[in-house]
Design a protein around this motif. Structure first.
Motif, PDB file in Angstrom:
ATOM      1  N   PRO A  60       0.802  -1.369  -0.052  1.00 60.96           N
ATOM      2  CA  PRO A  60       0.023   0.014  -0.013  1.00 60.96           C
ATOM      3  C   PRO A  60       1.019   1.266   0.218  1.00 60.96           C
ATOM      4  CG  PRO A  60      -0.871  -1.472   1.592  1.00 60.96           C
ATOM      5  CD  PRO A  60       0.500  -2.424   1.179  1.00 60.96           C
ATOM      6  N   ALA A  61       1.902   1.341   0.730  1.00 64.43           N
ATOM      7  CA  ALA A  61       2.549   2.611   0.867  1.00 64.43           C
ATOM      8  C   ALA A  61       3.277   2.942  -0.551  1.00 64.43           C
ATOM      9  CB  ALA A  61       3.647   2.360   1.893  1.00 64.43           C
ATOM     10  N   LEU A  62       3.711   1.638  -1.357  1.00 64.18           N
ATOM     11  CA  LEU A  62       4.421   1.801  -2.708  1.00 64.18           C
ATOM     12  C   LEU A  62       3.136   2.435  -3.530  1.00 64.18           C
ATOM     13  CD1 LEU A  62       6.472   1.661  -4.665  1.00 64.18           C
ATOM     14  CD2 LEU A  62       5.837  -0.899  -4.999  1.00 64.18           C
ATOM     15  N   ARG A  67       1.025   6.850  -6.979  1.00 66.44           N
ATOM     16  CA  ARG A  67       0.057   7.594  -7.168  1.00 66.44           C
ATOM     17  C   ARG A  67       0.471   9.133  -7.140  1.00 66.44           C
ATOM     18  NH1 ARG A  67      -3.390   4.724  -3.946  1.00 66.44           N
ATOM     19  NH2 ARG A  67      -4.592   3.587  -4.990  1.00 66.44           N
ATOM     20  N   GLY A  68       1.246   9.573  -5.810  1.00 70.63           N
ATOM     21  CA  GLY A  68       1.958  10.825  -5.717  1.00 70.63           C
ATOM     22  C   GLY A  68       2.947  11.117  -6.922  1.00 70.63           C
TER      23      GLY A  68
ATOM     24  N   ALA B  18     -13.629  12.213   1.569  1.00 67.92           N
ATOM     25  CA  ALA B  18     -12.330  12.100   2.289  1.00 67.92           C
ATOM     26  C   ALA B  18     -11.215  11.787   1.253  1.00 67.92           C
ATOM     27  CB  ALA B  18     -12.317  11.025   3.407  1.00 67.92           C
ATOM     28  N   ARG B  19     -11.631  10.968   0.266  1.00 66.58           N
ATOM     29  CA  ARG B  19     -10.569  10.642  -0.925  1.00 66.58           C
ATOM     30  C   ARG B  19     -10.195  11.980  -1.866  1.00 66.58           C
ATOM     31  NH1 ARG B  19     -10.155   5.842  -4.330  1.00 66.58           N
ATOM     32  NH2 ARG B  19      -8.354   6.961  -4.815  1.00 66.58           N
ATOM     33  N   ALA B  20     -11.191  12.797  -1.738  1.00 67.88           N
ATOM     34  CA  ALA B  20     -10.946  13.900  -2.754  1.00 67.88           C
ATOM     35  C   ALA B  20      -9.731  14.896  -2.137  1.00 67.88           C
ATOM     36  CB  ALA B  20     -12.108  14.887  -2.589  1.00 67.88           C
ATOM     37  N   ALA B  21      -9.275  14.666  -0.760  1.00 72.07           N
ATOM     38  CA  ALA B  21      -8.319  15.149  -0.233  1.00 72.07           C
ATOM     39  C   ALA B  21      -6.863  14.906  -0.818  1.00 72.07           C
ATOM     40  CB  ALA B  21      -8.238  15.374   1.497  1.00 72.07           C
ATOM     41  N   GLY B  22      -6.757  13.558  -1.066  1.00 74.07           N
ATOM     42  CA  GLY B  22      -5.492  13.149  -1.661  1.00 74.07           C
ATOM     43  C   GLY B  22      -5.495  13.160  -3.076  1.00 74.07           C
ATOM     44  N   PRO B  23      -4.497  12.591  -3.831  1.00 73.58           N
ATOM     45  CA  PRO B  23      -4.377  12.350  -5.352  1.00 73.58           C
ATOM     46  C   PRO B  23      -5.623  11.700  -5.776  1.00 73.58           C
ATOM     47  CG  PRO B  23      -2.418  11.682  -4.430  1.00 73.58           C
ATOM     48  CD  PRO B  23      -3.429  12.068  -3.252  1.00 73.58           C
ATOM     49  N   VAL B  24      -6.591  12.289  -6.751  1.00 74.35           N
ATOM     50  CA  VAL B  24      -7.490  11.874  -7.237  1.00 74.35           C
ATOM     51  C   VAL B  24      -7.364  11.471  -8.508  1.00 74.35           C
ATOM     52  CG1 VAL B  24     -10.165  12.054  -7.922  1.00 74.35           C
ATOM     53  CG2 VAL B  24      -9.138  12.817  -5.512  1.00 74.35           C
ATOM     54  N   LEU B  25      -7.580  10.106  -9.095  1.00 73.66           N
ATOM     55  CA  LEU B  25      -7.133   9.912 -10.688  1.00 73.66           C
ATOM     56  C   LEU B  25      -8.470   9.461 -11.204  1.00 73.66           C
ATOM     57  CD1 LEU B  25      -4.200   7.244 -10.061  1.00 73.66           C
ATOM     58  CD2 LEU B  25      -4.252   9.757 -10.534  1.00 73.66           C
ATOM     59  N   LEU B  32      -6.869   1.296 -14.063  1.00 77.02           N
ATOM     60  CA  LEU B  32      -5.772   1.296 -15.087  1.00 77.02           C
ATOM     61  C   LEU B  32      -4.664   1.126 -14.251  1.00 77.02           C
ATOM     62  CD1 LEU B  32      -6.068   2.747 -18.441  1.00 77.02           C
ATOM     63  CD2 LEU B  32      -5.434   0.431 -18.263  1.00 77.02           C
ATOM     64  N   PHE B  33      -4.297   2.334 -13.453  1.00 77.64           N
ATOM     65  CA  PHE B  33      -2.979   2.353 -12.654  1.00 77.64           C
ATOM     66  C   PHE B  33      -2.808   1.326 -11.887  1.00 77.64           C
ATOM     67  CE2 PHE B  33      -0.124   4.158  -9.702  1.00 77.64           C
ATOM     68  CZ  PHE B  33      -0.820   3.833  -8.423  1.00 77.64           C
TER      69      PHE B  33
END
Lengths: 80, 205
Positions: A60-62, A67-68, B18-25, B32-33
């Motif tokens: 998960p950390a990876l 994502r970052g 809560a997810r909108a706070a982090g990177p949203v793809l 796919l990612f």
């Protein structure tokens, strides 16, 4: 055809990449050789097992770090 | 490249605020990612034989992808392009390490007598129903056998039989002829078959 020659041919046989006469010779040998029959079966099973391997979960950390990386573009701009 | 990603974000509100706070793809890109992250991670994990290296190389691969995606013109499929970067990154780490562990490779042809007959008994394998997923132990046995393959065979084996890439693609990725790929793949399969036999064989009567 010897057992050794048949075993050498297993990859090509599996890929259907053998001239008809050689295939006939191999099948003829296999029909009368329990050892080669068993070997071919286990060879094919080996191929099949590889296909059934489950992937390990990405730590998960990876995943978060990756994502970052995707999100860290200075041109990203504001969310509409 | 992330500009492309941004323009693909649908304006839908995030289901989980809560997810909108982090990177949203975005849901489709996220899927796919996740799929590609999993494939790359597992490919390099099996090529390199350990998880720590796999994590480093996976990060390196995605950093390269982010850098290079603006120049990706679709000459190859995206997956092919990704695999190429991943294979190169794994090979680069190996070269950097430069520790040549000399593997004792059993020559499978030693198992044959001079007249070409089998020199060791060949036992049938126990039937395993196809639909049943491999259990944890079976996975461990197979993964361990892959780790023990000499690198020249392991690379081809993982790309061909685990990742199921076509031979010409593997040849291009590894800088080999298709003939060399076929030959190494066959050797790898023979080694794998012998390594797995003790676990999968029927019990001796």
């Amino acid at each position: 055809m010897t057992c050794r020659e048949v075993i050498e041919l297993l990859g090509d046989l599996a890929a259907n990449d053998v001239a008809p006469e050689r295939r006939r010779q191999a099948e003829e040998h296999l029909a009368g050789c329990p050892a080669c029959l068993a070997y071919r079966e286990s060879y094919q099973r080996t191929i099949e097992l590889a296909r059934r391997l489950q992937p390990a979960a990405v730590p998960p950390a990876l995943l978060q770090q990756l994502r970052g990386l995707l999100d860290a573009d200075p041109k990203a701009g504001d969310t509409p | 490249m992330a500009g492309t990603m941004t323009s693909r974000r649908r304006g839908r509100p995030a289901a989980d605020p809560a997810r909108a706070a982090g990177p949203v793809l975005g849901a489709r890109v996220e899927k796919l990612f996740h799929e590609y992250a999993t494939r790359v991670y597992n490919l390099v994990r099996r090529m390199l034989g350990n998880e720590a290296d796999a994590e480093d190389v996976t990060q390196e691969v995605f950093a390269q992808v982010v850098r290079k995606l603006p120049t990706f013109r679709g000459e190859a499929a995206l997956a092919t392009w990704l695999y190429r970067i991943a294979v190169n990154a794994a090979l680069a780490l190996r070269r950097k390490r430069a520790t040549r562990t000399r593997h004792e490779v059993p020559d499978v042809l030693e198992d044959f007598l001079s007249d070409g007959r089998h020199g060791v008994p060949v036992r049938r394998w126990a039937a395993t129903p196809d639909e049943i997923a491999l259990n944890h132990e079976a996975h461990e046995v197979i993964e361990a056998a892959i780790r023990r393959l000499p690198e020249v065979y392991r690379d081809v084996y993982v790309l061909a039989d685990v990742e199921e890439l076509p031979n010409p693609e593997i040849a291009a990725a590894l800088g080999l002829t298709v003939g060399a790929v076929k030959s190494r793949l066959h050797r790898a399969r023979l080694l794998m078959r012998n390594a797995l036999a003790p676990y999968f064989e029927e019990e001796a009567a």
